[in-house]
Motif scaffolding. Structure first.
Motif, PDB file in Angstrom:
ATOM      1  N   GLY A  47       0.779  -1.229   0.000  1.00 10.78           N
ATOM      2  CA  GLY A  47       0.000   0.000   0.000  1.00 10.78           C
ATOM      3  C   GLY A  47       0.810   1.278   0.000  1.00 10.78           C
ATOM      4  N   PHE A  48       2.084   1.175   0.341  1.00  6.19           N
ATOM      5  CA  PHE A  48       2.924   2.376   0.358  1.00  6.19           C
ATOM      6  C   PHE A  48       3.653   2.605  -0.965  1.00  6.19           C
ATOM      7  N   VAL A  75      -5.727   1.394  -2.368  1.00 10.84           N
ATOM      8  CA  VAL A  75      -6.745   1.012  -3.341  1.00 10.84           C
ATOM      9  C   VAL A  75      -6.114   0.680  -4.686  1.00 10.84           C
ATOM     10  N   GLU A  76      -5.183   1.527  -5.129  1.00 10.38           N
ATOM     11  CA  GLU A  76      -4.539   1.290  -6.429  1.00 10.38           C
ATOM     12  C   GLU A  76      -3.789  -0.031  -6.437  1.00 10.38           C
ATOM     13  N   SER A  77      -3.120  -0.358  -5.326  1.00 13.52           N
ATOM     14  CA  SER A  77      -2.375  -1.617  -5.248  1.00 13.52           C
ATOM     15  C   SER A  77      -3.313  -2.811  -5.327  1.00 13.52           C
ATOM     16  N   ALA A  78      -4.417  -2.743  -4.586  1.00 17.61           N
ATOM     17  CA  ALA A  78      -5.377  -3.845  -4.608  1.00 17.61           C
ATOM     18  C   ALA A  78      -5.926  -4.071  -6.012  1.00 17.61           C
ATOM     19  N   ILE A  79      -6.255  -2.996  -6.694  1.00 17.07           N
ATOM     20  CA  ILE A  79      -6.798  -3.109  -8.050  1.00 17.07           C
ATOM     21  C   ILE A  79      -5.761  -3.672  -9.011  1.00 17.07           C
ATOM     22  N   ALA A  80      -4.546  -3.126  -8.956  1.00 22.47           N
ATOM     23  CA  ALA A  80      -3.508  -3.524  -9.908  1.00 22.47           C
ATOM     24  C   ALA A  80      -3.081  -4.971  -9.707  1.00 22.47           C
ATOM     25  N   ILE A  88      -6.194 -10.835  -2.874  1.00 22.72           N
ATOM     26  CA  ILE A  88      -6.017  -9.644  -2.048  1.00 22.72           C
ATOM     27  C   ILE A  88      -6.633  -9.874  -0.676  1.00 22.72           C
ATOM     28  N   MET A  89      -5.880  -9.553   0.378  1.00 18.26           N
ATOM     29  CA  MET A  89      -6.396  -9.559   1.734  1.00 18.26           C
ATOM     30  C   MET A  89      -6.246  -8.171   2.344  1.00 18.26           C
ATOM     31  N   LEU A  90      -7.037  -7.922   3.384  1.00 12.20           N
ATOM     32  CA  LEU A  90      -6.849  -6.734   4.214  1.00 12.20           C
ATOM     33  C   LEU A  90      -5.826  -7.058   5.284  1.00 12.20           C
ATOM     34  N   HIS A  91      -4.820  -6.195   5.417  1.00 13.29           N
ATOM     35  CA  HIS A  91      -3.806  -6.345   6.466  1.00 13.29           C
ATOM     36  C   HIS A  91      -4.233  -5.429   7.612  1.00 13.29           C
ATOM     37  N   PRO A 129     -10.948  -2.843  -2.563  1.00 16.09           N
ATOM     38  CA  PRO A 129     -11.615  -3.741  -3.519  1.00 16.09           C
ATOM     39  C   PRO A 129     -10.965  -5.120  -3.547  1.00 16.09           C
ATOM     40  N   HIS A 130     -11.769  -6.123  -3.858  1.00 11.56           N
ATOM     41  CA  HIS A 130     -11.313  -7.491  -4.116  1.00 11.56           C
ATOM     42  C   HIS A 130     -10.816  -8.241  -2.877  1.00 11.56           C
ATOM     43  N   VAL A 131     -11.140  -7.764  -1.689  1.00  8.93           N
ATOM     44  CA  VAL A 131     -10.672  -8.421  -0.463  1.00  8.93           C
ATOM     45  C   VAL A 131     -11.436  -9.720  -0.240  1.00  8.93           C
TER      46      VAL A 131
END
Length: 256
Positions: A47-48, A75-80, A88-91, A129-131
């Motif tokens: 995410g950074f 968000v951009e990382s999850a999408i890409a 994709i998971m939530l940390h 998204p996509h979690v």
């Protein structure tokens, strides 16, 4: 590259069709296994910096990326990364023992009210998204509190997600709590990069392989660092990597 391609490549490794740069490998040297030991890799702290995460795409194996909430490239990382076929998971940030360490935005703390904990976790899930699952970021203090873990896990369970205990303390109650709540859950076996050296990451990958052979499966967690990506890819270029199958974490949980 989508998930089907990743899995096809993993199967090709097991059949001995490719090695390193593409040199054919004898099927006699690496005979196919009916049920090869499985390894799932999770890369935390996404995410950074998206470019650091993208280094791991060169490995061309299934990798689950765990994304921190509410940071600059979440968000951009999850999408890409999802677009490239990855899970994709939530940390989820949780309170550590050290008061000098900031777990970051979207964190939950032992002193928080139950309704606050539920709201924060639910909002973190909703913003990404996509979690499909959640694991804890830090949390050496928080995960030792069964009652507080239950409050956090309710928000995860209510959204049909699984939970992975990162085991940031050996006294964590997260995995046991999730099981008691009837959730799909699992816990990691080892961290890949406590020592930030390529050689150390390779040794940890070999340890992970040995655990997979002993127990049938193993889970390793790493971080978006150049040495971690390099260590994983160098391990994939060794004969030792050919007798295991790399899978997504959801596939590991499905067999619980």
């Amino acid at each position: 590259m989508d998930r089907r391609t990743f899995l096809a490549k993993s199967a090709a490794f097991l059949l001995g069709g490719l090695f390193g740069s593409g040199t054919p490998v004898s099927a006699e040297l690496f005979p196919p296994a009916a049920n090869p030991p499985r390894i799932a890799l999770i890369i935390d702290d996404i995410g950074f910096n998206l470019k650091r995460a993208e280094r791991f795409l060169d490995a061309e194996i299934p990798i689950t990326f765990s994304v921190l909430p509410r940071v600059c490239w979440s968000v951009e990382s999850a999408i890409a990364l999802h677009a490239r076929g990855h899970e994709i998971m939530l940390h989820q940030p949780m309170e550590p023992f050290s008061t000098e360490v900031d777990p970051g935005p979207g964190a939950i703390f032992v002193a928080d009210r139950p309704e606050c904990i539920h709201q924060v976790v639910a909002e973190n899930i909703a913003t990404l998204p996509h979690v499909i699952g959640v694991n804890n970021h830090m949390g050496s203090r928080y995960t030792q509190q069964p009652q507080k873990m239950g409050q956090a896990l309710h928000a995860v369970r209510n959204r049909g997600l699984f939970f992975v205990d990162s085991v940031t303390t050996w006294h964590s109650t997260a995995y046991a709590c999730a099981r008691q709540m009837g959730m799909s859950t699992i816990r990691r076996d080892l961290f890949l990069d406590n020592r930030r050296e390529v050689a150390s990451v390779m040794r940890q990958m070999n340890r992970l392989r040995n655990l997979a052979h002993k127990h049938g499966s193993a889970i390793g967690i790493g971080h978006p660092r150049p040495d971690t990506a390099e260590g994983i890819m160098r391990f994939l270029d060794t004969p030792e990597s050919r007798d295991v199958a790399f899978v997504y974490i959801s596939q590991m949980i499905d067999r619980l």
